[in-house]
Design a protein around this motif. Structure first.
Motif, short mmCIF file in Angstrom:
data_model
loop_
_atom_site.label_atom_id
_atom_site.label_comp_id
_atom_site.label_asym_id
_atom_site.label_seq_id
_atom_site.Cartn_x
_atom_site.Cartn_y
_atom_site.Cartn_z
N GLU A 155 72.62 24.36 -28.89
CA GLU A 155 73.02 25.36 -29.88
C GLU A 155 74.54 25.41 -30.02
OE1 GLU A 155 71.15 26.93 -32.13
OE2 GLU A 155 69.54 25.72 -31.27
N LYS A 156 75.24 25.29 -28.92
CA LYS A 156 76.71 25.27 -28.99
C LYS A 156 77.20 24.05 -29.77
CE LYS A 156 77.75 27.86 -24.79
NZ LYS A 156 78.29 27.79 -23.42
N LEU A 157 76.57 22.90 -29.54
CA LEU A 157 76.94 21.71 -30.31
C LEU A 157 76.68 21.92 -31.79
CD1 LEU A 157 75.68 18.68 -28.17
CD2 LEU A 157 78.06 19.34 -28.62
N LYS A 158 75.53 22.51 -32.13
CA LYS A 158 75.18 22.73 -33.53
C LYS A 158 76.16 23.65 -34.24
CE LYS A 158 70.27 22.08 -34.13
NZ LYS A 158 68.99 22.77 -34.30
N ARG A 159 76.76 24.57 -33.50
CA ARG A 159 77.70 25.53 -34.09
C ARG A 159 79.12 24.97 -34.20
NH1 ARG A 159 74.85 29.23 -30.68
NH2 ARG A 159 76.59 29.19 -29.21
N ALA A 160 79.38 23.84 -33.58
CA ALA A 160 80.73 23.26 -33.59
C ALA A 160 81.13 22.88 -35.01
CB ALA A 160 80.78 22.04 -32.68
N ASN A 161 82.36 23.23 -35.36
CA ASN A 161 82.87 22.93 -36.70
C ASN A 161 84.00 21.92 -36.71
OD1 ASN A 161 81.23 24.69 -38.31
ND2 ASN A 161 82.33 26.40 -37.40
N SER A 162 84.36 21.43 -35.53
CA SER A 162 85.44 20.46 -35.46
C SER A 162 85.22 19.54 -34.25
CB SER A 162 86.79 21.17 -35.30
OG SER A 162 86.88 21.78 -34.02
N ALA A 163 85.92 18.43 -34.27
CA ALA A 163 85.84 17.50 -33.14
C ALA A 163 86.31 18.18 -31.86
CB ALA A 163 86.69 16.26 -33.42
N GLN A 164 87.34 19.00 -31.96
CA GLN A 164 87.85 19.70 -30.77
C GLN A 164 86.80 20.66 -30.20
OE1 GLN A 164 90.76 19.06 -28.99
NE2 GLN A 164 89.54 20.25 -27.56
N GLN A 165 86.07 21.33 -31.07
CA GLN A 165 85.02 22.23 -30.59
C GLN A 165 83.91 21.46 -29.88
OE1 GLN A 165 83.83 24.65 -33.96
NE2 GLN A 165 85.60 25.99 -33.74
N VAL A 166 83.56 20.29 -30.38
CA VAL A 166 82.57 19.44 -29.70
C VAL A 166 83.11 19.04 -28.34
CG1 VAL A 166 81.36 17.22 -29.74
CG2 VAL A 166 81.49 18.61 -31.83
N MET A 167 84.36 18.62 -28.29
CA MET A 167 84.97 18.24 -27.01
C MET A 167 84.97 19.42 -26.04
SD MET A 167 86.13 14.97 -27.38
CE MET A 167 87.66 14.58 -26.58
N ASP A 168 85.24 20.60 -26.54
CA ASP A 168 85.24 21.80 -25.69
C ASP A 168 83.85 22.08 -25.13
OD1 ASP A 168 87.95 22.10 -26.22
OD2 ASP A 168 87.66 23.73 -27.68
N VAL A 169 82.83 21.95 -25.97
CA VAL A 169 81.45 22.16 -25.52
C VAL A 169 81.09 21.12 -24.46
CG1 VAL A 169 79.01 22.08 -26.23
CG2 VAL A 169 80.69 23.27 -27.66
#
Length: 152
Positions: free
Chosen positions: A130-144
């Motif tokens: 769910e956290k991955l699905k909510r990511a809106n940027s590459a940085q957010q994916v990296m953070d998850v």
């Protein structure tokens, strides 16, 4: 070794536009080709050949297209997120939203399998997905990824 050792912000796409399996593979391979210097059409060919053996759409909204290719220095990961979902011939017949692309050298069987297993294990966690699905940027994916990334 960690997942973040093999993925870069350049190979993360959080808004895939493709509407079919071939389109997703084309989109995911573009940044990977740019990063590795390999010809995109060769990467696509390897992944499509692997898909013919059996779909890498593992179900529950996930696909992990992967393959081995000559000329790659080390294992490379890509990530893609489809907001609409794509028919990826998943085992459960449902669309895929989360895509991890994995490419490795022909002779790296052990590492290839360990990374596949690690990604598969992480994606069993609903909260993580769910956290991955909510990511809106590459940085957010990296953070998850960094929240769960550990040596394997």
């Amino acid at each position: 070794m960690k997942i973040l050792d093999y993925i870069t912000a350049d190979t993360i796409l959080t808004n895939l536009q493709a509407t079919d399996k071939k389109g997703v593979i084309d989109e995911l391979t573009e940044p990977v080709a740019a990063l590795t210097g390999l010809e995109q059409r060769n990467i696509v060919r390897v992944l499509i050949e692997r898909e013919r053996l059996g779909s890498t759409g593992i179900g529950d909204g996930i696909a992990i297209p992967h393959g081995k290719i000559n000329g790659i220095e080390s294992l490379v990961l890509g990530f893609g997120l489809s907001r609409k979902g794509v028919n990826f011939d998943a085992l459960d017949g449902k669309p895929a939203y989360i895509f991890f692309l994995l490419l490795s050298a022909d002779n790296s069987t052990g590492l290839h399998l360990r990374v596949l297993a690690r990604i598969s294990k992480l994606l069993r966690d609903q909260d993580f997905k769910e956290k991955l699905k909510r990511a809106n940027s590459a940085q957010q994916v990296m953070d998850v990824l960094s929240e769960v990334d550990e040596d394997f």
